[in-house]
Design a protein around this motif. Structure first.
Motif, PDB file in Angstrom:
ATOM      1  N   TRP A  35     -20.992 -75.469  71.624  1.00  0.00           N
ATOM      2  CA  TRP A  35     -20.499 -74.274  70.923  1.00  0.00           C
ATOM      3  C   TRP A  35     -19.980 -73.236  71.917  1.00  0.00           C
ATOM      4  O   TRP A  35     -18.933 -72.613  71.697  1.00  0.00           O
ATOM      5  N   GLN A  36     -20.699 -73.064  73.006  1.00  0.00           N
ATOM      6  CA  GLN A  36     -20.278 -72.078  74.006  1.00  0.00           C
ATOM      7  C   GLN A  36     -18.948 -72.463  74.647  1.00  0.00           C
ATOM      8  O   GLN A  36     -18.085 -71.612  74.887  1.00  0.00           O
ATOM      9  N   LYS A  37     -18.757 -73.747  74.902  1.00  0.00           N
ATOM     10  CA  LYS A  37     -17.495 -74.199  75.500  1.00  0.00           C
ATOM     11  C   LYS A  37     -16.326 -73.990  74.536  1.00  0.00           C
ATOM     12  O   LYS A  37     -15.202 -73.704  74.958  1.00  0.00           O
ATOM     13  N   ILE A  38     -16.589 -74.097  73.243  1.00  0.00           N
ATOM     14  CA  ILE A  38     -15.522 -73.957  72.247  1.00  0.00           C
ATOM     15  C   ILE A  38     -15.189 -72.499  71.966  1.00  0.00           C
ATOM     16  O   ILE A  38     -14.016 -72.112  71.876  1.00  0.00           O
ATOM     17  N   THR A  39     -16.204 -71.653  71.861  1.00  0.00           N
ATOM     18  CA  THR A  39     -16.004 -70.277  71.397  1.00  0.00           C
ATOM     19  C   THR A  39     -16.264 -69.224  72.460  1.00  0.00           C
ATOM     20  O   THR A  39     -16.009 -68.036  72.221  1.00  0.00           O
ATOM     21  N   SER A  40     -16.811 -69.621  73.621  1.00  0.00           N
ATOM     22  CA  SER A  40     -17.242 -68.691  74.682  1.00  0.00           C
ATOM     23  C   SER A  40     -18.389 -67.798  74.220  1.00  0.00           C
ATOM     24  O   SER A  40     -18.644 -66.742  74.812  1.00  0.00           O
ATOM     25  N   GLU A  41     -19.093 -68.210  73.166  1.00  0.00           N
ATOM     26  CA  GLU A  41     -20.244 -67.462  72.653  1.00  0.00           C
ATOM     27  C   GLU A  41     -21.543 -68.172  73.055  1.00  0.00           C
ATOM     28  O   GLU A  41     -21.631 -69.402  72.997  1.00  0.00           O
ATOM     29  N   VAL A  64     -25.682 -71.576  62.096  1.00  0.00           N
ATOM     30  CA  VAL A  64     -25.235 -70.757  63.227  1.00  0.00           C
ATOM     31  C   VAL A  64     -24.337 -69.639  62.716  1.00  0.00           C
ATOM     32  O   VAL A  64     -23.449 -69.867  61.903  1.00  0.00           O
ATOM     33  N   SER A  65     -24.602 -68.434  63.188  1.00  0.00           N
ATOM     34  CA  SER A  65     -23.746 -67.280  62.906  1.00  0.00           C
ATOM     35  C   SER A  65     -22.850 -67.041  64.109  1.00  0.00           C
ATOM     36  O   SER A  65     -23.315 -67.086  65.254  1.00  0.00           O
ATOM     37  N   SER A  66     -21.585 -66.795  63.851  1.00  0.00           N
ATOM     38  CA  SER A  66     -20.616 -66.729  64.942  1.00  0.00           C
ATOM     39  C   SER A  66     -19.489 -65.767  64.600  1.00  0.00           C
ATOM     40  O   SER A  66     -19.132 -65.589  63.427  1.00  0.00           O
ATOM     41  N   ALA A  67     -18.912 -65.172  65.629  1.00  0.00           N
ATOM     42  CA  ALA A  67     -17.762 -64.287  65.444  1.00  0.00           C
ATOM     43  C   ALA A  67     -16.440 -65.035  65.588  1.00  0.00           C
ATOM     44  O   ALA A  67     -15.366 -64.429  65.594  1.00  0.00           O
TER      45      ALA A  67
END
Length: 248
Positions: A35-41, A64-67
């Protein structure tokens, strides 16, 4: 903030369980890294069940909650491109804010597989428990009926993850010998509104005692009533267990 529901399958053989741990390969860690690699979150995902090392899943549910502005379809493709080969996202759904994979679950179904043959398994050795002695599947199925309903399952809980209440409701337990070329395979399906730590594996370990003729239905009923872990059977090994489905 957008919330997503991920349905994930994984082979738990080489994972140290679901929950992220320092210097350990876990399913949660793999999902969060992707997820971090895809969204930088940097996000912390929540799961319906914290499966142990060696336990598998066909229908684990993750929230998962995401911006992110990516769509569910885009996330689905990207996650599967980055996850290791022993984990796959089956679907991604946008869900209302406030969805919680753990607390919103109303039921789960697990399956436990036993290779019941004198000859040890080969290709499915990481997904079954090998019991070489002959098991009476019918006796196991009949005895399991005493566990159906709402009971205090304290006798079927391992230490290490204490809960406020040990009362749970089991709606279905089925024990069957698979017909055809795989008659050495026994499947035990357990469905309920929630499970204590190692509860399904202890139920299976207890039913195997019945299947071997060492114990009977009355013993299983007495073990349940005792609310004492020492009165039930052994904890079956993890590799035979699979989380099949979570209901909301």
């Amino acid at each position: 903030m957008p919330t997503f529901k991920l349905t994930i399958a994984y082979d738990g053989t080489k994972f140290s369980g679901w929950q992220a741990q320092p210097d350990r390969r876990t399913v949660q860690g793999a999902v969060q890294d992707a997820w971090q690699k895809i969204t930088s979150e940097s996000v912390q995902v929540t799961a319906s069940s914290r499966t142990d090392a060696g336990v598998h899943a066909l229908g684990q549910v993750v929230g998962v909650s995401s911006a992110t502005h990516l769509t569910a379809e885009q996330l689905h493709r990207a996650l599967n491109a980055l996850l290791p080969p022993d984990a796959v996202v089956k679907r991604v759904d946008a869900v209302p804010d406030g969805f919680h994979a753990t607390y919103n679950a109303v039921g789960k179904r697990y399956r436990y597989r036993i290779h019941n043959d004198r000859c040890r398994p080969l290709f499915d050795r990481d997904t079954v428990w090998h019991v070489p002695q002959v098991l009476d599947a019918n006796a196991m199925h009949q005895a399991a009926k005493v566990l159906i309903g709402t009971h205090d399952f304290a006798s079927f809980q391992s230490a290490g993850s204490e809960r406020e209440s040990t009362v749970r409701t089991i709606s279905c337990i089925e024990v069957r010998r698979v017909k055809g070329e795989h008659e050495s395979l026994l499947e035990i399906d357990v469905e309920g509104n929630g499970f204590l730590y190692n509860m399904v594996r202890i139920i299976v370990g207890s039913l195997v005692e019945v299947g071997l003729g060492r114990r009977d239905e009355a013993w299983l009923a007495a073990s349940l009533k005792a609310c004492d872990r020492r009165q039930a059977g052994r904890t079956a090994p993890p590799q035979g267990l699979c989380l099949m489905r979570v209901d909301y």
